[in-house]
Motif scaffolding. Structure first.
Motif, PDB file in Angstrom:
ATOM      1  N   ALA A 153     -21.436  -4.320-101.351  1.00 55.27           N
ATOM      2  CA  ALA A 153     -22.781  -3.491-101.471  1.00 55.27           C
ATOM      3  C   ALA A 153     -22.592  -2.739-102.688  1.00 55.27           C
ATOM      4  CB  ALA A 153     -23.055  -2.790-100.116  1.00 55.27           C
ATOM      5  N   PRO A 154     -23.753  -2.230-103.102  1.00 55.05           N
ATOM      6  CA  PRO A 154     -23.890  -1.476-104.286  1.00 55.05           C
ATOM      7  C   PRO A 154     -23.062  -0.089-103.879  1.00 55.05           C
ATOM      8  CG  PRO A 154     -25.897  -2.424-104.045  1.00 55.05           C
ATOM      9  CD  PRO A 154     -25.178  -2.881-102.672  1.00 55.05           C
ATOM     10  N   PRO A 155     -22.728   0.636-104.785  1.00 52.02           N
ATOM     11  CA  PRO A 155     -22.018   2.034-104.486  1.00 52.02           C
ATOM     12  C   PRO A 155     -22.843   3.090-103.768  1.00 52.02           C
ATOM     13  CG  PRO A 155     -22.060   1.555-106.896  1.00 52.02           C
ATOM     14  CD  PRO A 155     -22.432   0.689-106.200  1.00 52.02           C
ATOM     15  N   TYR A 156     -24.207   2.828-103.857  1.00 46.46           N
ATOM     16  CA  TYR A 156     -25.094   3.954-103.393  1.00 46.46           C
ATOM     17  C   TYR A 156     -25.569   3.413-101.732  1.00 46.46           C
ATOM     18  CZ  TYR A 156     -28.590   0.340-104.554  1.00 46.46           C
ATOM     19  OH  TYR A 156     -29.210  -0.563-104.751  1.00 46.46           O
ATOM     20  N   VAL A 157     -24.929   2.338-101.475  1.00 48.37           N
ATOM     21  CA  VAL A 157     -24.987   1.805-100.076  1.00 48.37           C
ATOM     22  C   VAL A 157     -23.945   2.103 -99.028  1.00 48.37           C
ATOM     23  CG1 VAL A 157     -25.850  -0.039 -98.515  1.00 48.37           C
ATOM     24  CG2 VAL A 157     -26.698   0.055-100.458  1.00 48.37           C
ATOM     25  N   GLU A 158     -24.365   2.987 -98.092  1.00 44.99           N
ATOM     26  CA  GLU A 158     -23.094   3.366 -97.364  1.00 44.99           C
ATOM     27  C   GLU A 158     -22.663   2.563 -96.335  1.00 44.99           C
ATOM     28  OE1 GLU A 158     -20.897   6.652 -97.121  1.00 44.99           O
ATOM     29  OE2 GLU A 158     -21.939   6.496 -99.206  1.00 44.99           O
ATOM     30  N   GLY A 159     -23.737   1.669 -95.826  1.00 49.05           N
ATOM     31  CA  GLY A 159     -23.473   0.382 -94.869  1.00 49.05           C
ATOM     32  C   GLY A 159     -24.826   0.299 -94.246  1.00 49.05           C
ATOM     33  N   VAL A 160     -24.893  -0.212 -92.890  1.00 49.17           N
ATOM     34  CA  VAL A 160     -26.014  -0.509 -92.043  1.00 49.17           C
ATOM     35  C   VAL A 160     -25.918   0.337 -90.631  1.00 49.17           C
ATOM     36  CG1 VAL A 160     -26.631  -2.585 -93.450  1.00 49.17           C
ATOM     37  CG2 VAL A 160     -24.836  -2.514 -91.397  1.00 49.17           C
ATOM     38  N   MET A 161     -27.002   0.498 -90.159  1.00 46.64           N
ATOM     39  CA  MET A 161     -27.092   1.162 -88.767  1.00 46.64           C
ATOM     40  C   MET A 161     -28.188   0.298 -87.830  1.00 46.64           C
ATOM     41  SD  MET A 161     -26.973   5.138 -88.943  1.00 46.64           S
ATOM     42  CE  MET A 161     -27.236   5.278 -87.437  1.00 46.64           C
ATOM     43  N   ASP A 162     -27.990  -0.027 -86.677  1.00 50.10           N
ATOM     44  CA  ASP A 162     -28.927  -0.322 -85.842  1.00 50.10           C
ATOM     45  C   ASP A 162     -29.780   0.822 -85.485  1.00 50.10           C
ATOM     46  OD1 ASP A 162     -30.383  -1.307 -83.777  1.00 50.10           O
ATOM     47  OD2 ASP A 162     -28.990  -2.751 -83.085  1.00 50.10           O
ATOM     48  N   LEU A 163     -31.105   0.589 -85.827  1.00 52.00           N
ATOM     49  CA  LEU A 163     -32.184   1.683 -85.418  1.00 52.00           C
ATOM     50  C   LEU A 163     -33.346   0.921 -84.860  1.00 52.00           C
ATOM     51  CD1 LEU A 163     -32.027   4.065 -88.693  1.00 52.00           C
ATOM     52  CD2 LEU A 163     -30.917   4.268 -86.342  1.00 52.00           C
ATOM     53  N   ARG A 164     -33.220   1.224 -83.555  1.00 54.02           N
ATOM     54  CA  ARG A 164     -34.487   0.596 -82.485  1.00 54.02           C
ATOM     55  C   ARG A 164     -34.313  -0.810 -82.831  1.00 54.02           C
ATOM     56  NH1 ARG A 164     -35.414   5.420 -81.202  1.00 54.02           N
ATOM     57  NH2 ARG A 164     -36.178   7.180 -82.403  1.00 54.02           N
ATOM     58  N   GLY A 165     -33.174  -1.465 -82.853  1.00 55.89           N
ATOM     59  CA  GLY A 165     -33.149  -2.894 -82.742  1.00 55.89           C
ATOM     60  C   GLY A 165     -33.416  -3.592 -84.258  1.00 55.89           C
ATOM     61  N   THR A 223     -30.643  -1.595 -90.599  1.00 53.32           N
ATOM     62  CA  THR A 223     -31.329  -0.541 -91.410  1.00 53.32           C
ATOM     63  C   THR A 223     -30.122  -0.197 -92.446  1.00 53.32           C
ATOM     64  OG1 THR A 223     -32.675   0.359 -89.788  1.00 53.32           O
ATOM     65  CG2 THR A 223     -32.252   1.856 -91.833  1.00 53.32           C
ATOM     66  N   ALA A 224     -30.504  -0.507 -93.902  1.00 53.88           N
ATOM     67  CA  ALA A 224     -29.431   0.006 -94.956  1.00 53.88           C
ATOM     68  C   ALA A 224     -29.418   1.515 -95.222  1.00 53.88           C
ATOM     69  CB  ALA A 224     -29.927  -0.660 -96.071  1.00 53.88           C
ATOM     70  N   ILE A 225     -28.480   2.034 -94.972  1.00 48.45           N
ATOM     71  CA  ILE A 225     -28.115   3.602 -95.095  1.00 48.45           C
ATOM     72  C   ILE A 225     -27.631   3.801 -96.619  1.00 48.45           C
ATOM     73  CG2 ILE A 225     -26.835   5.565 -94.273  1.00 48.45           C
ATOM     74  CD1 ILE A 225     -28.974   4.066 -92.368  1.00 48.45           C
ATOM     75  N   VAL A 226     -28.625   4.424 -97.393  1.00 47.78           N
ATOM     76  CA  VAL A 226     -28.403   4.617 -98.658  1.00 47.78           C
ATOM     77  C   VAL A 226     -28.011   6.573 -98.997  1.00 47.78           C
ATOM     78  CG1 VAL A 226     -29.554   4.726-100.682  1.00 47.78           C
ATOM     79  CG2 VAL A 226     -29.997   2.948 -99.194  1.00 47.78           C
ATOM     80  N   ASP A 227     -27.057   6.434-100.017  1.00 42.79           N
ATOM     81  CA  ASP A 227     -26.707   7.934-100.293  1.00 42.79           C
ATOM     82  C   ASP A 227     -27.523   8.171-101.587  1.00 42.79           C
ATOM     83  OD1 ASP A 227     -25.698  10.345-100.994  1.00 42.79           O
ATOM     84  OD2 ASP A 227     -23.750   9.539-100.492  1.00 42.79           O
ATOM     85  N   PRO A 228     -28.497   8.903-101.231  1.00 43.99           N
ATOM     86  CA  PRO A 228     -29.351   9.466-102.634  1.00 43.99           C
ATOM     87  C   PRO A 228     -28.351  10.393-103.485  1.00 43.99           C
ATOM     88  CG  PRO A 228     -30.202  10.399-100.797  1.00 43.99           C
ATOM     89  CD  PRO A 228     -29.180   9.513-100.144  1.00 43.99           C
ATOM     90  N   LYS A 229     -27.402  10.994-103.081  1.00 40.23           N
ATOM     91  CA  LYS A 229     -26.589  11.802-103.809  1.00 40.23           C
ATOM     92  C   LYS A 229     -25.906  10.785-104.880  1.00 40.23           C
ATOM     93  CE  LYS A 229     -25.626  15.119-100.365  1.00 40.23           C
ATOM     94  NZ  LYS A 229     -24.453  15.650 -99.578  1.00 40.23           N
ATOM     95  N   THR A 230     -25.691   9.630-104.567  1.00 42.13           N
ATOM     96  CA  THR A 230     -24.836   8.817-105.626  1.00 42.13           C
ATOM     97  C   THR A 230     -25.999   8.302-106.552  1.00 42.13           C
ATOM     98  OG1 THR A 230     -23.487   7.906-103.648  1.00 42.13           O
ATOM     99  CG2 THR A 230     -23.632   6.517-105.721  1.00 42.13           C
ATOM    100  N   ILE A 231     -27.055   8.025-106.103  1.00 44.66           N
ATOM    101  CA  ILE A 231     -28.347   7.516-106.818  1.00 44.66           C
ATOM    102  C   ILE A 231     -28.429   8.671-108.031  1.00 44.66           C
ATOM    103  CG2 ILE A 231     -30.658   6.871-107.107  1.00 44.66           C
ATOM    104  CD1 ILE A 231     -30.560   5.607-104.152  1.00 44.66           C
ATOM    105  N   PHE A 232     -28.631   9.683-107.707  1.00 41.69           N
ATOM    106  CA  PHE A 232     -29.121  10.607-108.451  1.00 41.69           C
ATOM    107  C   PHE A 232     -27.935  11.780-108.993  1.00 41.69           C
ATOM    108  CE2 PHE A 232     -32.767  10.602-105.486  1.00 41.69           C
ATOM    109  CZ  PHE A 232     -33.683   9.800-106.658  1.00 41.69           C
ATOM    110  N   ASP A 233     -26.742  11.264-108.913  1.00 45.39           N
ATOM    111  CA  ASP A 233     -25.431  11.800-109.511  1.00 45.39           C
ATOM    112  C   ASP A 233     -25.556  13.396-108.941  1.00 45.39           C
ATOM    113  OD1 ASP A 233     -22.976  12.158-110.678  1.00 45.39           O
ATOM    114  OD2 ASP A 233     -24.024  12.272-112.708  1.00 45.39           O
ATOM    115  N   ILE A 234     -25.571  13.745-107.715  1.00 47.24           N
ATOM    116  CA  ILE A 234     -25.421  14.986-106.975  1.00 47.24           C
ATOM    117  C   ILE A 234     -24.231  15.215-106.206  1.00 47.24           C
ATOM    118  CG2 ILE A 234     -26.538  16.378-105.361  1.00 47.24           C
ATOM    119  CD1 ILE A 234     -29.321  14.889-105.754  1.00 47.24           C
TER     120      ILE A 234
END
Length: 141
Positions: free
Chosen positions: A42-54, A57-68
Motif C-alpha cells: 500500500a502507499p506509505p500514507y495508507v495505514e491499512g483497512v478496517m471493517d466499519l459497519r460491514g 474502509t481504507a485508513i489513511v494517515d493525513p500526517k504522512t500526506i501533509f508531512d506533519i
C-alpha cells in the motif's frame, strides 16, 4: 478573497500542532481508532483497512500526506462519504482529536496558498487559523 460565498459547517480536528477542518458534508461518521489490518504494498500514507459497519474502509494517515510531525497517537477516525474518494471506496483519516463542528461565514475564509490543491481555504478565527482541507482533492488520482 473568500473561497466560498455561503456560510458553511466544518468539522475541526487536530493533526500535530495545528488545527484543520473539512466540510461536514463530506463526513459520514467519527469512530475510535480500532484494529487496523496492514495491506502489503500500500502507499506509505495508507495505514491499512478496517471493517466499519460491514464495509472495508481504507485508513489513511493525513500526517504522512501533509508531512506533519506525529506528536501523539491518533485517537479518532474521520470517515468520509465514499463519493468523496475518487474511486468510490470508503476512506477514513486518522486524526489526533476531533474538536467541534463550526459554522464558518464566507468572510472568514481566505484563498489557499497558490499551488496547493489539497487546501480549500484558510479559516480565520480570533487569534488563530484553521486549514480547510478538501478531501476530494487529496484523494484525486
Amino acid at each position: 478573497m473568500a473561497t466560498t460565498t455561503t456560510t458553511s459547517q466544518v468539522l475541526e480536528f487536530g493533526l500535530g500542532d495545528e488545527q484543520y477542518c473539512v466540510s461536514i458534508d463530506h463526513v459520514t461518521e467519527i469512530v475510535d481508532v480500532g484494529s487496523v489490518t496492514a495491506v502489503p504494498n500500500a502507499p506509505p500514507y495508507v495505514e491499512g483497512v478496517m471493517d466499519l459497519r460491514g464495509r472495508t474502509t481504507a485508513i489513511v494517515d493525513p500526517k504522512t500526506i501533509f508531512d506533519i510531525e506525529a506528536r501523539v497517537d491518533p485517537k479518532r477516525i474521520v470517515v468520509f462519504d465514499p463519493q468523496v474518494v475518487a474511486d468510490g471506496t470508503a476512506a477514513g483519516w486518522l486524526v489526533d482529536e476531533v474538536e467541534q463542528v463550526l459554522t464558518v461565514p464566507p468572510e472568514n475564509v481566505d484563498a489557499p496558498p497558490a499551488g496547493d490543491e489539497g487546501i480549500q481555504g484558510i479559516v480565520r478565527r480570533d487569534e488563530d487559523f484553521l486549514i480547510w482541507i478538501d478531501p476530494a482533492a487529496v484523494h484525486a488520482p
